[in-house]
Scaffold this motif. Structure first.
Motif, PDB file in Angstrom:
ATOM      1  N   ILE A   8      -0.845  -2.161   4.748  1.00  0.00           N
ATOM      2  CA  ILE A   8      -1.339  -3.520   5.002  1.00  0.00           C
ATOM      3  C   ILE A   8      -0.367  -4.583   4.526  1.00  0.00           C
ATOM      4  O   ILE A   8      -0.172  -5.602   5.206  1.00  0.00           O
ATOM      5  CB  ILE A   8      -2.722  -3.719   4.339  1.00  0.00           C
ATOM      6  CG1 ILE A   8      -3.677  -2.601   4.745  1.00  0.00           C
ATOM      7  CG2 ILE A   8      -3.294  -5.077   4.719  1.00  0.00           C
ATOM      8  CD1 ILE A   8      -3.895  -2.445   6.225  1.00  0.00           C
ATOM      9  N   GLU A   9       0.259  -4.361   3.357  1.00  0.00           N
ATOM     10  CA  GLU A   9       1.149  -5.393   2.825  1.00  0.00           C
ATOM     11  C   GLU A   9       2.413  -5.573   3.685  1.00  0.00           C
ATOM     12  O   GLU A   9       3.098  -6.591   3.583  1.00  0.00           O
ATOM     13  CB  GLU A   9       1.541  -5.060   1.382  1.00  0.00           C
ATOM     14  CG  GLU A   9       2.471  -3.885   1.231  1.00  0.00           C
ATOM     15  CD  GLU A   9       2.864  -3.632  -0.220  1.00  0.00           C
ATOM     16  OE1 GLU A   9       3.946  -3.068  -0.424  1.00  0.00           O
ATOM     17  OE2 GLU A   9       2.091  -4.006  -1.127  1.00  0.00           O
ATOM     18  N   ARG A  11       2.246  -5.842   6.894  1.00  0.00           N
ATOM     19  CA  ARG A  11       1.701  -6.271   8.190  1.00  0.00           C
ATOM     20  C   ARG A  11       2.622  -7.232   8.935  1.00  0.00           C
ATOM     21  O   ARG A  11       2.619  -7.247  10.168  1.00  0.00           O
ATOM     22  CB  ARG A  11       0.324  -6.914   7.994  1.00  0.00           C
ATOM     23  CG  ARG A  11       0.269  -8.071   7.033  1.00  0.00           C
ATOM     24  CD  ARG A  11      -1.160  -8.585   6.873  1.00  0.00           C
ATOM     25  NE  ARG A  11      -1.282  -9.599   5.834  1.00  0.00           N
ATOM     26  CZ  ARG A  11      -1.563  -9.341   4.564  1.00  0.00           C
ATOM     27  NH1 ARG A  11      -1.744  -8.085   4.182  1.00  0.00           N
ATOM     28  NH2 ARG A  11      -1.661 -10.310   3.674  1.00  0.00           N
ATOM     29  N   GLU A 214      -7.537  -5.433   0.974  1.00  0.00           N
ATOM     30  CA  GLU A 214      -6.240  -4.837   1.299  1.00  0.00           C
ATOM     31  C   GLU A 214      -6.113  -3.431   0.716  1.00  0.00           C
ATOM     32  O   GLU A 214      -5.628  -2.512   1.386  1.00  0.00           O
ATOM     33  CB  GLU A 214      -5.115  -5.725   0.774  1.00  0.00           C
ATOM     34  CG  GLU A 214      -3.728  -5.283   1.211  1.00  0.00           C
ATOM     35  CD  GLU A 214      -2.663  -6.315   0.892  1.00  0.00           C
ATOM     36  OE1 GLU A 214      -1.567  -5.915   0.449  1.00  0.00           O
ATOM     37  OE2 GLU A 214      -2.923  -7.521   1.109  1.00  0.00           O
ATOM     38  N   ASP A 218      -5.851   0.056   2.809  1.00  0.00           N
ATOM     39  CA  ASP A 218      -4.733   0.968   2.568  1.00  0.00           C
ATOM     40  C   ASP A 218      -5.229   2.372   2.235  1.00  0.00           C
ATOM     41  O   ASP A 218      -4.696   3.370   2.738  1.00  0.00           O
ATOM     42  CB  ASP A 218      -3.855   0.448   1.423  1.00  0.00           C
ATOM     43  CG  ASP A 218      -2.802  -0.541   1.884  1.00  0.00           C
ATOM     44  OD1 ASP A 218      -2.375  -0.440   3.049  1.00  0.00           O
ATOM     45  OD2 ASP A 218      -2.409  -1.406   1.093  1.00  0.00           O
ATOM     46  N   PRO A 273      -4.843  -4.172   9.488  1.00  0.00           N
ATOM     47  CA  PRO A 273      -4.403  -5.427   8.863  1.00  0.00           C
ATOM     48  C   PRO A 273      -5.173  -6.644   9.380  1.00  0.00           C
ATOM     49  O   PRO A 273      -5.438  -7.583   8.620  1.00  0.00           O
ATOM     50  CB  PRO A 273      -2.923  -5.517   9.245  1.00  0.00           C
ATOM     51  CG  PRO A 273      -2.510  -4.111   9.472  1.00  0.00           C
ATOM     52  CD  PRO A 273      -3.709  -3.453  10.090  1.00  0.00           C
ATOM     53  N   VAL A 276      -8.372  -6.941   7.507  1.00  0.00           N
ATOM     54  CA  VAL A 276      -8.144  -7.490   6.162  1.00  0.00           C
ATOM     55  C   VAL A 276      -8.025  -9.005   6.216  1.00  0.00           C
ATOM     56  O   VAL A 276      -8.649  -9.726   5.410  1.00  0.00           O
ATOM     57  CB  VAL A 276      -6.865  -6.885   5.530  1.00  0.00           C
ATOM     58  CG1 VAL A 276      -6.517  -7.608   4.223  1.00  0.00           C
ATOM     59  CG2 VAL A 276      -7.060  -5.400   5.256  1.00  0.00           C
TER      60      VAL A 276
END
Length: 296
Positions: A8-9, A11, A214, A218, A273, A276
């Protein structure tokens, strides 16, 4: 938590890759348009029974003398199907005679003329079918899960359709009814893959209530990643085999192959993502509303 992939980070990377592909596709569609097949543009479809085994290249060389824009498919060991936008009845007769002079037992099996107006109607119906399918999926996911999941799933579905169109636009592959059937098949497959991830997110929310969305996403993607990849690999292997060994269904297997890969990518790197971001936006809006209520 150890062993969790930080999907996700990253994205921004996934979104950028998709935006580049879609932007190139949209630019190509805006400047060159899409290559429509006979189903959507109109033309002539001819099937000829050769009467025995034949060399397709020899048949193609005969057709080229009478049409500079055609597609030929070896329907089976004894038949060939010809699709063209500029074949007149006289040209069809000439092709049949030329093939018959080489293959004595050959004969015209069928000839169908598709008008431009019919092609336009088919194009409109195809677009409506895709829109209805996407709306139905949104309602289903919204009821089964919640609104944020539904919106994220629709983003993933639209992403898949745009990627398929972009690939076809850039490679100048013709779009026909087989493409629409494949697109609807991909939509169903993609939603199924996305629901697997969303179902795990919903389960993990029960045990990770205080965690950031998030981290929950993940963890859920990590837990379902192997299943998603293994599933798509088996489908890709099967479709690749069909594409290579069964030329007559390439118009159907080709878009599915592109869509399945895109669908797996979108369920992991686009839909999750997006959920989120939507979840955080809704939480932020809820907090702001609570503050405003207290102030008032």
């Amino acid at each position: 938590m150890n062993g969790i992939y930080k999907i996700i980070e990253k994205r921004k990377i996934w979104f950028t890759i998709s935006l580049i592909i879609i932007a190139v596709g949209i630019f190509t569609m805006a400047t060159k348009g899409l290559e429509y097949g006979l189903d959507f543009k109109g033309g002539t479809v001819v099937e000829i029974n050769i009467g025995g085994t034949f060399n397709k290249n020899d048949v193609d060389s005969i057709i080229k003398k009478y049409s500079d824009n055609f597609q030929s498919t070896k329907t089976n060991e004894h038949s060939v199907t010809i699709k063209s936008t500029n074949l007149s009845n006289n040209n069809v007769s000439s092709i049949v005679k030329a093939i018959k002079s080489k293959y004595k037992k050959s004969s015209l099996t069928s000839q169908n003329n598709i008008g431009a107006s019919i092609g336009k109607e088919a194009r409109v119906n195809a677009i409506e079918a895709i829109i209805v399918a996407i709306c139905a999926m949104f309602i289903y996911i919204g009821i089964r899960f919640e609104l944020s999941f539904g919106i994220a799933a629709i983003i993933g579905l639209i992403h898949n359709v745009l990627v398929m169109l972009s690939v076809y636009a850039v490679l100048r592959v013709s779009i026909d009814s087989s493409f629409i059937a494949a697109a609807l098949t991909v939509i169903g497959y993609s939603v199924h893959d996305t629901i697997v991830v969303f179902d795990r997110i919903r389960e993990n929310q029960k045990y990770m209530r205080r965690e950031d969305p998030e981290l929950i996403a993940d963890a859920s993607v990590t837990q379902t990643l192997a299943r998603s990849i293994n599933t798509v690999l088996t489908v890709v292997i099967t479709l690749t085999s069909v594409y290579i060994l069964v030329p007559s269904v390439r118009n159907f297997s080709e878009p599915i192959l592109v869509g399945i890969i895109s669908g797996c990518y979108s369920s992991i790197c686009i839909a999750s993502p997006s959920w989120v971001l939507i979840k955080k936006h809704l939480a932020k809006s809820k907090k702001l509303k609570a503050v405003e209520d207290k102030t008032n």
